[in-house]
Motif scaffolding. Structure first.
Motif, PDB file in Angstrom:
ATOM      1  N   LEU A  75       0.843  -1.267  -0.175  1.00 33.30           N
ATOM      2  CA  LEU A  75      -0.018  -0.024  -0.144  1.00 33.30           C
ATOM      3  C   LEU A  75       1.028   1.248   0.046  1.00 33.30           C
ATOM      4  CD1 LEU A  75      -2.648   1.292   0.381  1.00 33.30           C
ATOM      5  CD2 LEU A  75      -2.476   1.055   2.792  1.00 33.30           C
ATOM      6  N   PHE A  76       0.548   1.997  -0.936  1.00 33.74           N
ATOM      7  CA  PHE A  76       1.274   3.367  -1.025  1.00 33.74           C
ATOM      8  C   PHE A  76       0.545   4.581  -0.644  1.00 33.74           C
ATOM      9  CE2 PHE A  76       4.155   0.592  -3.286  1.00 33.74           C
ATOM     10  CZ  PHE A  76       5.366   1.022  -3.030  1.00 33.74           C
ATOM     11  N   VAL A  77       0.796   5.377  -0.029  1.00 33.32           N
ATOM     12  CA  VAL A  77       0.248   6.795   0.148  1.00 33.32           C
ATOM     13  C   VAL A  77       1.145   7.844  -0.355  1.00 33.32           C
ATOM     14  CG1 VAL A  77      -0.540   8.383   1.975  1.00 33.32           C
ATOM     15  CG2 VAL A  77      -0.934   6.151   2.424  1.00 33.32           C
ATOM     16  N   LEU A  78       0.549   8.180  -1.451  1.00 29.20           N
ATOM     17  CA  LEU A  78       1.399   9.598  -2.310  1.00 29.20           C
ATOM     18  C   LEU A  78       0.770  10.619  -1.769  1.00 29.20           C
ATOM     19  CD1 LEU A  78       1.129   7.717  -5.819  1.00 29.20           C
ATOM     20  CD2 LEU A  78       2.769   7.104  -3.689  1.00 29.20           C
ATOM     21  N   ALA A  79       1.578  11.653  -1.320  1.00 29.26           N
ATOM     22  CA  ALA A  79       1.404  13.022  -1.018  1.00 29.26           C
ATOM     23  C   ALA A  79       2.007  14.076  -1.696  1.00 29.26           C
ATOM     24  CB  ALA A  79       1.347  13.171   0.391  1.00 29.26           C
ATOM     25  N   SER A  80       1.417  15.308  -2.093  1.00 26.60           N
ATOM     26  CA  SER A  80       2.197  16.041  -2.775  1.00 26.60           C
ATOM     27  C   SER A  80       1.626  17.644  -2.581  1.00 26.60           C
ATOM     28  CB  SER A  80       1.822  15.856  -4.279  1.00 26.60           C
ATOM     29  OG  SER A  80       2.470  17.273  -4.931  1.00 26.60           O
ATOM     30  N   LEU A  81       2.293  18.626  -2.216  1.00 22.10           N
ATOM     31  CA  LEU A  81       1.806  20.024  -2.201  1.00 22.10           C
ATOM     32  C   LEU A  81       1.510  20.786  -3.421  1.00 22.10           C
ATOM     33  CD1 LEU A  81       4.604  21.213   0.273  1.00 22.10           C
ATOM     34  CD2 LEU A  81       2.247  20.836   0.709  1.00 22.10           C
ATOM     35  N   GLY A  83      -0.490  19.204  -5.925  1.00 25.78           N
ATOM     36  CA  GLY A  83      -1.530  18.748  -6.623  1.00 25.78           C
ATOM     37  C   GLY A  83      -1.666  17.338  -6.479  1.00 25.78           C
ATOM     38  N   PRO A  84      -2.832  16.587  -7.079  1.00 25.36           N
ATOM     39  CA  PRO A  84      -2.845  15.139  -6.922  1.00 25.36           C
ATOM     40  C   PRO A  84      -1.746  14.500  -7.532  1.00 25.36           C
ATOM     41  CG  PRO A  84      -4.950  15.916  -7.588  1.00 25.36           C
ATOM     42  CD  PRO A  84      -4.096  17.066  -7.400  1.00 25.36           C
ATOM     43  N   LEU A  85      -1.129  13.339  -6.898  1.00 26.38           N
ATOM     44  CA  LEU A  85       0.131  12.752  -7.397  1.00 26.38           C
ATOM     45  C   LEU A  85      -0.437  11.187  -7.601  1.00 26.38           C
ATOM     46  CD1 LEU A  85       2.851  12.405  -8.130  1.00 26.38           C
ATOM     47  CD2 LEU A  85       3.566  11.724  -5.762  1.00 26.38           C
ATOM     48  N   HIS A  86      -0.820  10.915  -9.206  1.00 25.03           N
ATOM     49  CA  HIS A  86      -1.409   9.707  -9.290  1.00 25.03           C
ATOM     50  C   HIS A  86       0.023   8.605  -9.553  1.00 25.03           C
ATOM     51  CE1 HIS A  86      -4.759  12.013 -10.273  1.00 25.03           C
ATOM     52  NE2 HIS A  86      -3.959  12.726 -11.254  1.00 25.03           N
ATOM     53  N   ALA A  87      -0.551   7.313  -9.307  1.00 25.31           N
ATOM     54  CA  ALA A  87       0.450   6.271  -9.226  1.00 25.31           C
ATOM     55  C   ALA A  87       0.894   6.079 -10.797  1.00 25.31           C
ATOM     56  CB  ALA A  87      -0.486   4.907  -8.980  1.00 25.31           C
ATOM     57  N   PRO A  88       2.201   5.663 -10.870  1.00 24.79           N
ATOM     58  CA  PRO A  88       2.769   5.410 -12.286  1.00 24.79           C
ATOM     59  C   PRO A  88       2.041   4.406 -13.080  1.00 24.79           C
ATOM     60  CG  PRO A  88       4.068   4.559 -10.544  1.00 24.79           C
ATOM     61  CD  PRO A  88       3.178   5.448  -9.838  1.00 24.79           C
ATOM     62  N   GLN A  89       2.177   4.534 -14.347  1.00 27.22           N
ATOM     63  CA  GLN A  89       1.637   3.477 -15.193  1.00 27.22           C
ATOM     64  C   GLN A  89       2.409   2.140 -14.989  1.00 27.22           C
ATOM     65  OE1 GLN A  89      -1.259   3.559 -17.360  1.00 27.22           O
ATOM     66  NE2 GLN A  89      -1.436   5.653 -16.118  1.00 27.22           N
ATOM     67  N   THR A  90       1.717   0.826 -15.149  1.00 27.73           N
ATOM     68  CA  THR A  90       2.507  -0.236 -14.988  1.00 27.73           C
ATOM     69  C   THR A  90       3.091  -0.387 -16.371  1.00 27.73           C
ATOM     70  OG1 THR A  90       0.317  -1.181 -15.676  1.00 27.73           O
ATOM     71  CG2 THR A  90       0.540  -1.100 -13.455  1.00 27.73           C
ATOM     72  N   THR A  91       4.271  -1.421 -16.243  1.00 31.43           N
ATOM     73  CA  THR A  91       4.777  -1.631 -17.292  1.00 31.43           C
ATOM     74  C   THR A  91       4.844  -3.136 -17.821  1.00 31.43           C
ATOM     75  OG1 THR A  91       7.006  -1.694 -16.234  1.00 31.43           O
ATOM     76  CG2 THR A  91       6.346   0.376 -17.051  1.00 31.43           C
ATOM     77  N   THR A  92       4.765  -3.919 -16.659  1.00 34.34           N
ATOM     78  CA  THR A  92       4.654  -5.383 -16.958  1.00 34.34           C
ATOM     79  C   THR A  92       3.344  -5.946 -16.123  1.00 34.34           C
ATOM     80  OG1 THR A  92       6.250  -5.642 -15.092  1.00 34.34           O
ATOM     81  CG2 THR A  92       7.157  -5.531 -17.532  1.00 34.34           C
ATOM     82  N   ALA A  93       2.347  -5.599 -16.444  1.00 35.51           N
ATOM     83  CA  ALA A  93       1.225  -5.892 -15.685  1.00 35.51           C
ATOM     84  C   ALA A  93       0.712  -7.466 -16.409  1.00 35.51           C
ATOM     85  CB  ALA A  93       0.098  -5.011 -15.709  1.00 35.51           C
ATOM     86  N   ALA A  94       0.848  -7.482 -17.751  1.00 36.63           N
ATOM     87  CA  ALA A  94       0.540  -8.649 -18.256  1.00 36.63           C
ATOM     88  C   ALA A  94       1.566  -9.978 -17.787  1.00 36.63           C
ATOM     89  CB  ALA A  94       0.601  -8.402 -19.941  1.00 36.63           C
ATOM     90  N   LYS A  95       1.021 -11.036 -17.604  1.00 40.48           N
ATOM     91  CA  LYS A  95       1.815 -12.116 -17.098  1.00 40.48           C
ATOM     92  C   LYS A  95       3.030 -12.528 -18.038  1.00 40.48           C
ATOM     93  CE  LYS A  95       1.062 -16.509 -14.877  1.00 40.48           C
ATOM     94  NZ  LYS A  95       0.360 -17.591 -14.260  1.00 40.48           N
TER      95      LYS A  95
END
Length: 301
Positions: A75-81, A83-95
């Motif tokens: 679990l990651f809590v991402l905080a930024s002064l 604006g909203p900081l989104h999770a990075p795009q996955t690169t190897t989600a496909a098996k």
């Protein structure tokens, strides 16, 4: 903090204190998935950060989706002064794109884990028997070993540093010998750089295993850092653009003010004012005196 605020390993208060003291533009907190089972702890984190002016987002990320040879979910809590900081795009989600144990430390690699026999890492007969019994009682479909055709199980401080290593073991090429992963093999499964070493005169083997097990996988951290860096750079570009706009506006404002002042002076001359040799205006006379010369000017509207 898998057991919430009662967990003696809870490092959340220290992390929050550091963020509030240093006030970085971006902060990221990583913890075990079970933290989500303690909403009062998670909400305290979010409320504290939001109260300090941060935008906060929560994401459950799996390391194997980012090029790490390990099915580690955190679990990651991402905080930024900024604006909203989104999770990075996955690169190897496909098996079929995921990096496996074999890719990282198997045949053909410099570590060759399935053929690198080491008596110091070998499980005793009793340890091996207990490991298999635990797999059966736990209902495991496959033995809890490092399989060359898939990412590793989650590396933790416990299953690396504890001598039994029942849930993180390597079945060697002979088919019978079981070993714990070496420091170098464990580090590679955490995607730590190859150049990293653990000198025995600096850190004990147990401490090194604990450090590796507690680490955020380097490749996942790289993606998180890249997303944060991009946000910071984007904010800097916006700031520079705004600063340039302000400076341009100041120049224009100064030019307009100067023009208005000149217009007022010219109008004053036409009305009969006087500009002395020192450049000061005075009422009456209708003459402009500079170095003894007199001339008459009318305002140009």
């Amino acid at each position: 903090a898998g057991e919430g605020s009662a967990d003696p390993r809870d490092g959340v208060p220290a992390a929050l204190a550091a963020i509030l003291r240093l006030r970085p533009l971006v902060a990221e907190i990583e913890n075990v998935p079970d933290l989500a089972k303690h909403p009062e702890v998670l909400q305290r984190v979010v409320s504290t950060l939001e109260g300090a002016g941060y935008w906060v987002e929560k994401h459950m990320l799996t390391a194997s989706h980012f090029g790490v040879p390990q099915a580690r979910k955190r679990l990651f809590v991402l905080a930024s002064l900024l604006g909203p900081l989104h999770a990075p795009q996955t690169t190897t989600a496909a098996k079929h794109l995921q990096v496996t144990v074999g890719d990282a430390i198997g045949d053909g690699t410099d570590l060759d884990a399935f053929n690198a026999y080491n008596k110091d890492l070998e499980l005793s007969e009793d340890q091996a028997r207990r490991a298999l019994q635990l797999d059966v009682t736990s209902g495991c479909a496959r033995p809890r070993e490092l399989h060359a055709d898939q990412p590793a199980r989650t590396l933790t401080a416990s299953n690396l540093a504890n001598l039994h290593a029942l849930m993180l073991r390597i079945r060697m090429a002979d088919g019978t010998t079981l070993q714990r992963p070496s420091l170098a093999q464990a580090a590679r499964l955490q995607s730590l750089p190859k150049r990293w070493t653990f000198p025995e005169d600096v850190i004990s083997q147990r401490q090194a295993y604990i450090g590796i097990g507690n680490a955020v996988p380097t490749e996942l951290a790289r993606h998180l850092t890249a997303a944060a860096r991009e946000q910071v750079e984007r904010a800097r570009r916006v700031y520079r653009g705004a600063l340039q706009l302000v400076r341009t506006s100041e120049v224009r404002t100064t030019s307009i003010a100067a023009a208005l002042q000149a217009r007022r002076r010219c109008t004053f001359y036409s009305a009969g004012g006087e500009l002395s040799a020192g450049g000061e205006l005075s009422a009456g006379g209708g003459a402009i005196s500079r170095r003894g010369a007199s001339s008459r000017r009318r305002a140009i509207s």
